[in-house]
Design a protein around this motif. Structure first.
Motif, PDB file in Angstrom:
ATOM      1  N   GLU A  29      61.015  24.743 105.901  1.00 30.71           N
ATOM      2  CA  GLU A  29      62.155  25.526 105.455  1.00 30.71           C
ATOM      3  C   GLU A  29      63.380  24.635 105.542  1.00 30.71           C
ATOM      4  OE1 GLU A  29      64.444  29.507 106.860  1.00 30.71           O
ATOM      5  OE2 GLU A  29      62.294  29.413 107.121  1.00 30.71           O
ATOM      6  N   LEU A  31      66.954  23.953 106.045  1.00 32.41           N
ATOM      7  CA  LEU A  31      68.070  24.642 106.686  1.00 32.41           C
ATOM      8  C   LEU A  31      69.234  23.691 106.855  1.00 32.41           C
ATOM      9  CD1 LEU A  31      66.185  26.454 109.574  1.00 32.41           C
ATOM     10  CD2 LEU A  31      66.944  27.447 107.424  1.00 32.41           C
ATOM     11  N   ARG A  32      70.397  24.226 106.721  1.00 27.34           N
ATOM     12  CA  ARG A  32      71.584  23.443 107.060  1.00 27.34           C
ATOM     13  C   ARG A  32      71.841  23.697 108.533  1.00 27.34           C
ATOM     14  NH1 ARG A  32      75.021  21.182 103.216  1.00 27.34           N
ATOM     15  NH2 ARG A  32      76.914  22.027 104.101  1.00 27.34           N
ATOM     16  N   ARG A  33      71.642  22.693 109.308  1.00 32.06           N
ATOM     17  CA  ARG A  33      71.711  22.841 110.764  1.00 32.06           C
ATOM     18  C   ARG A  33      73.097  22.540 111.329  1.00 32.06           C
ATOM     19  NH1 ARG A  33      66.177  20.696 110.233  1.00 32.06           N
ATOM     20  NH2 ARG A  33      64.844  22.424 110.821  1.00 32.06           N
ATOM     21  N   ARG A  34      74.017  22.207 110.437  1.00 29.52           N
ATOM     22  CA  ARG A  34      75.371  21.895 110.871  1.00 29.52           C
ATOM     23  C   ARG A  34      76.345  22.783 110.110  1.00 29.52           C
ATOM     24  NH1 ARG A  34      73.080  16.222 110.809  1.00 29.52           N
ATOM     25  NH2 ARG A  34      73.132  15.647 112.990  1.00 29.52           N
ATOM     26  N   THR A  35      77.585  22.766 110.553  1.00 28.68           N
ATOM     27  CA  THR A  35      78.618  23.532 109.849  1.00 28.68           C
ATOM     28  C   THR A  35      79.069  22.757 108.607  1.00 28.68           C
ATOM     29  OG1 THR A  35      80.451  22.513 111.040  1.00 28.68           O
ATOM     30  CG2 THR A  35      79.452  24.484 112.040  1.00 28.68           C
ATOM     31  N   GLU A  38      81.110  19.818 109.652  1.00 27.95           N
ATOM     32  CA  GLU A  38      80.332  18.688 110.174  1.00 27.95           C
ATOM     33  C   GLU A  38      79.723  17.867 109.042  1.00 27.95           C
ATOM     34  OE1 GLU A  38      78.678  20.054 114.501  1.00 27.95           O
ATOM     35  OE2 GLU A  38      77.857  21.106 112.750  1.00 27.95           O
ATOM     36  N   TYR A  39      79.160  18.556 108.040  1.00 22.39           N
ATOM     37  CA  TYR A  39      78.610  17.829 106.895  1.00 22.39           C
ATOM     38  C   TYR A  39      79.714  17.060 106.162  1.00 22.39           C
ATOM     39  CZ  TYR A  39      73.968  19.924 107.222  1.00 22.39           C
ATOM     40  OH  TYR A  39      72.712  20.295 107.638  1.00 22.39           O
ATOM     41  N   GLY A  51      69.570  18.087 104.634  1.00 20.50           N
ATOM     42  CA  GLY A  51      70.265  19.364 104.534  1.00 20.50           C
ATOM     43  C   GLY A  51      71.574  19.291 103.772  1.00 20.50           C
ATOM     44  N   TYR A  94      69.355  20.943  98.163  1.00 24.07           N
ATOM     45  CA  TYR A  94      69.510  20.400  99.516  1.00 24.07           C
ATOM     46  C   TYR A  94      68.712  19.114  99.660  1.00 24.07           C
ATOM     47  CZ  TYR A  94      71.463  24.939 100.568  1.00 24.07           C
ATOM     48  OH  TYR A  94      72.238  26.060 100.551  1.00 24.07           O
TER      49      TYR A  94
END
Length: 100
Positions: A29, A31-35, A38-39, A51, A94
């Motif tokens: 899956e 997922l964007r694991r950061r805000t 942050e990206y 991501g 993504y």
């Protein structure tokens, strides 16, 4: 040479990546694991992480020399090709694989 036929390096890499991606897609899956911030900060520093969205990767690395697009399970699967044969892969918008 791949599966009984000659291919350009970027075509071979794309085929191998799609095959590997298909094997793991059911359990994977994205997922964007950061805000978003942050990206954005990572992209401004020239860093690329899984991501990321295409606009963040282009902010980090510039625009690719070429983009190859295919449909995979009714979603876009893009191969971004940069100088030096660096390949970045996006699925459904993504980043799912990069050489870094």
């Amino acid at each position: 040479w791949y599966s009984g036929r000659w291919m350009k390096p970027h075509d071979r890499d794309r085929v191998e990546t799609i095959e590997a991606f298909r094997r793991t897609l059911q359990s994977m899956e994205v997922l964007r694991r950061r805000t978003e911030r942050e990206y954005s900060l990572l992209a401004e520093r020239g860093m690329v992480v899984l991501g990321m969205k295409p606009e963040e990767v282009s902010r980090a690395l510039g625009f690719p020399e070429r983009v190859e697009r295919r449909l995979l399970y009714q979603k876009e699967f893009d191969q971004w090709i940069y100088e030096g044969n660096e390949y970045y892969y996006f699925y459904d918008g993504y980043l799912v694989q990069s050489p870094r």
